[in-house]
Structures are given as C-alpha cells and as structure tokens.
Design a protein around this motif. Structure first.
Motif, PDB file in Angstrom:
ATOM      1  N   UNK A   1       0.854  -1.183   0.000  1.00  0.00           N
ATOM      2  CA  UNK A   1       0.000   0.000   0.000  1.00  0.00           C
ATOM      3  C   UNK A   1       0.894   1.239   0.000  1.00  0.00           C
ATOM      4  N   UNK A   2       0.576   2.211  -0.848  1.00  0.00           N
ATOM      5  CA  UNK A   2       1.415   3.401  -0.924  1.00  0.00           C
ATOM      6  C   UNK A   2       0.673   4.694  -0.589  1.00  0.00           C
ATOM      7  N   UNK A   3      -0.544   4.618  -0.113  1.00  0.00           N
ATOM      8  CA  UNK A   3      -1.296   5.814   0.249  1.00  0.00           C
ATOM      9  C   UNK A   3      -2.515   5.974  -0.626  1.00  0.00           C
ATOM     10  N   UNK A   4      -2.323   6.090  -1.942  1.00  0.00           N
ATOM     11  CA  UNK A   4      -3.454   6.251  -2.847  1.00  0.00           C
ATOM     12  C   UNK A   4      -3.960   4.945  -3.422  1.00  0.00           C
ATOM     13  N   UNK A   5      -3.268   3.863  -3.200  1.00  0.00           N
ATOM     14  CA  UNK A   5      -3.679   2.573  -3.735  1.00  0.00           C
ATOM     15  C   UNK A   5      -2.640   1.511  -3.437  1.00  0.00           C
ATOM     16  N   UNK A   6      -2.575   0.497  -4.308  1.00  0.00           N
ATOM     17  CA  UNK A   6      -1.681  -0.637  -4.089  1.00  0.00           C
ATOM     18  C   UNK A   6      -0.741  -0.838  -5.272  1.00  0.00           C
ATOM     19  N   UNK A   7       0.488  -1.193  -4.938  1.00  0.00           N
ATOM     20  CA  UNK A   7       1.408  -1.692  -5.941  1.00  0.00           C
ATOM     21  C   UNK A   7       1.453  -3.211  -5.790  1.00  0.00           C
TER      22      UNK A   7
END
Length: 443
Positions: free
Chosen positions: A229-235
């Motif tokens: 999770x990077x804040x705005x979504x997922x990698x």
C-alpha cells in the motif's frame, strides 16, 4: 478658599483620568494575539492552575499577565468552550517557531493521501497485531481487537467471532458481519477487511458484502503477488518482474514494465527488483535492484515507470535502512515520511535523511496513532501523557487518564479506549468522562 479647594479637586480628577488613559493604552498595545486564537495562552495564566510549570512563566511576563487580567468580561465568556474541552498549556518554549514549521509539513503529509496508517484520507492497518490491534482480554475467555477509522471504532470479539461498530459521537453499537480475524488476514482499509481465502483475495465490507479480488486484470493468483500500500492505492509485484498499480478498491490503474539497464554491445537487460525492499514514502514508491541501484516510481505520473536514482550506497543512511527493510521497521512511525528517533530526540524526513525538528524540552510522541491532524500530538514522558502543541510550542497539563488499565489505545484527539478486569471503556481524556463499550461477564 472655595476656589482653591475646587482647583485641587479638579487637578486630582485630571490626574486620575490621565492614569486611567495610560492603563487603557497598555492593554491596547499588548502583544497577545486576538482572544479567539489564544485559548491556550489564557489558560496558562488562570489563578486556579496548580501546576508549577504553568504559573512560573506567567510570573516572568507581568505585562502579558496584566494584559489578560484587564480583558473585558465578555472575552472570557467567549473562551469558555475551549477552556472546558482542552487541557491547560504551558507558555511557548524556545522551539515554537521551528515547531510551527514542522507542523505545516506534518499537516500537509496528513492530508496528502500519500501517508500510511491513519490520516485525513484513509485508514490502513497491516497484519501486525502489536501495532494494529490492541488485544483487550480477561483471562483466556474473552479477547477483543479494536481499530478506529474516523468516528467509528471497529471491534472484533475473538470469544464468539463477532463484530460490531461503536460510534464515538452517539456512543452506540451496531452489529457487523465479518470474517474470523484469525484466518489469513492481510490488512484493513477504510472500513473493509482484506483476507486470503484459498487462492483468492477477498474484500469484506463488514456489512455482508464480499468481493473476490483474485482475478483483476494482470493478476492471476494473489499468492504469487507481493502487495504494498502506498497511500493512494496498491502496488502489486508478481515475481515475474511485472508491476501493477491498483486503486484502493483494486481497480487497475497501470501496468509497468521492469526497469532496464545498459549491457554490453549496446544491448539492454532487465533489472530484477527485490520485492522485500519495495516501500513507499512521500507519495513515491522505491525498490532496490539487483545492480545495487535504487529505483523510484511516481504512481501519479501520466505514464508511471521505474526510474534509476543512483547507487543505493549514495542514499542517506536512514533512507538506506528504510529501503532495506521495505519500510517495515519504520511502519507508521509517527506519520508517513516523518520518523521520530528516540536516540537523538529528532524528527527526520526518511526520504532525505534531513532533520526537520528537534524536540528540545517537549515530550516525545507516544508513537503511532498519536497525531490526528490538528495542532497537537500526544507526548509521553515519566509515566505521564501531555498534548504537545506544535503551533506555539506548548504542552498541556498531564492528560486525565484512568488510574489503572490493562491496555490503552488512543483513537482521536479527544478519546482513547482502555480495558481493565471488568471490560472495555471509552474515555474522554480531556474531561475524564467514561462510557462503557463492553462489560465482561463476571464470574
């Protein structure tokens, strides 16, 4: 004689009038800010304060004290609401200007949608019970796990595998329908639980609705996918060196090719990324390649791609440590990119290694979940908690907390939850008011 007596009286009246005018001028030239923005300053000079640290600074500033004492009565009545709901604060320390500069950075990070943990945009908690879920229990018979999002406290009872939501504003419970938390739980995001069921990643909104996320475009099997999770979504990184970006509800944003490097004879070759080093800070995602270079990815770019930012060894030492552990050792440490070091009592920007604020005499943050977007965070020292106001570099009186508790969990800048041998309770640490959340069955 009459005229002379009358002259004397007139002179005396004139002198008194001039003295009164002088006193009024002193009040109008006071350097105090307007009354509506100085509730904490007014609190520091109240005669009824019994804290030594609250009264001593007032003695060293007679002009300010006199100025406050001459405030009209209606000014005090305007400030009664904050005085009743906020702890009293000490006079500003020498760190105030620097503290307010750090506060501006902190508030921007809180609202940026790039920070992990509990922010103004999202609540993300990963599978780390000692960070995420305080376990409140009585013996081996009852155990409850809690996590908060906004004005809602989510509660899971391990005893009968049930969920309920507790509304902090109305003090009411609502039954929820959710999975057993002891299955292959992955994370909680904005009121939904994500877990593995066999080969599939399941999203459960705790209201009876589940979505199988195992086959969004590009992902064949979530067991073979590393998620961050990077804040705005997922990698999502699938170990075939392919990278995908998804929104928080797992809608695909982009597919990203593996980074390339120059090889012999004018050829290029693929750089293998170490998935265990994938981390996020400051709105960007980072990973280390097998060529000892560091790569970054901006998920908001029109065409996101991995960019070589140089030798890993050339990065700030703190950032190297952050990347080596995939950010896990810094997970939710204070807020987003801002890390607090107990060793030197400083806040750092992880991505640059830069010192952004030195605490001085202010209390250190409790840890994660100690900042909720306002001017203050919860500080701790010598078995007492205080609100540390970064806007003016002050600290409150010690917070009113329960005398005895087994577990303590700060929820907002007003409430915490705590447990003892009798149950779980909501506690307003500004007023000392207690409300029952769960009462254990007594034998």
């Amino acid at each position: 004689m009459r005229k002379r007596a009358l002259s004397i009286l007139l002179c005396a009246a004139l002198a008194l009038s001039l003295a009164a005018c002088g006193g009024g001028q002193t009040g109008s030239n006071s350097t105090e800010p307007p009354a509506e923005s100085t509730s904490s300053d007014q609190q520091t000079t109240k005669p009824e304060s019994t804290q030594p640290e609250e009264t001593e600074p007032a003695e060293t500033k007679p002009t300010e004290t006199e100025s406050e004492e001459t405030q009209p009565a209606e000014t005090e009545s305007e400030e009664t609401t904050p005085a009743e709901t906020e702890p009293e604060e000490t006079q500003p320390t020498e760190t105030a200007p620097e503290a307010s500069a750090f506060l501006a950075l902190l508030q921007a990070e809180y609202q940026s949608d790039t920070a992990l943990g509990l922010t103004g945009q999202h609540a993300f908690f990963q599978d780390q019970p000692y960070y995420t879920f305080p376990v409140f229990s009585k013996g081996q018979h009852e155990a409850y796990m809690l996590f908060g999002f906004g004005d809602t406290l989510y509660v899971f009872c391990a005893n009968d595998r049930t969920w309920f939501a507790y509304d902090l504003s109305t003090k009411t419970q609502t039954p929820l329908t959710g999975p057993d938390i002891h299955i292959d739980f992955r994370f909680f995001l904005d009121g939904a639980v994500y877990y593995m069921d066999g080969y599939a990643l399941i999203r459960d909104d705790l209201h009876g609705n589940t979505v199988n996320l195992s086959n969004p475009a590009g992902i064949r099997d979530f067991r073979d996918v590393f998620m961050r999770y990077y804040g705005g979504g997922f990698l999502c990184y699938d170990y075939n060196n392919d990278t995908y970006l998804y929104t928080g509800d797992m809608q695909k944003i982009a597919s990203i090719s593996a980074p390339q490097q120059e090889a012999a004879h004018g050829l290029t070759e693929t750089v293998q990324l170490d998935p265990m080093t994938i981390c996020a800070a400051g709105g960007k995602i980072y990973a280390m390649g097998n060529n000892s270079h560091l790569y970054s990815l901006d998920p908001t770019a029109a065409t996101p791609e991995w960019t070589d930012i140089g030798e890993f060894s050339a990065q700030p030492e703190m950032f190297q440590e952050f990347v080596q552990f995939g950010g896990d050792t810094f997970f939710q440490n204070f807020l987003g990119r801002y890390y607090y070091s107990d060793d030197d009592r400083c806040f750092y920007d992880i991505t640059t290694g830069e010192t952004v604020f030195e605490l001085g005499e202010l209390y250190a943050p409790v840890g994660i979940k100690s900042y909720f977007g306002g001017d203050s965070y919860i500080g701790y020292k010598d078995k007492e908690y205080r609100m540390v106001n970064l806007a003016n570099g002050t600290m409150s009186d010690p917070l009113m907390l329960p005398e005895k508790y087994n577990g303590l969990y700060f929820l907002t800048d007003t409430y915490c939850a705590y447990s003892d041998d009798y149950g779980i309770f909501l506690w307003n640490y500004l007023t000392g008011e207690e409300t029952t959340i769960v009462m254990y069955e007594q034998n």
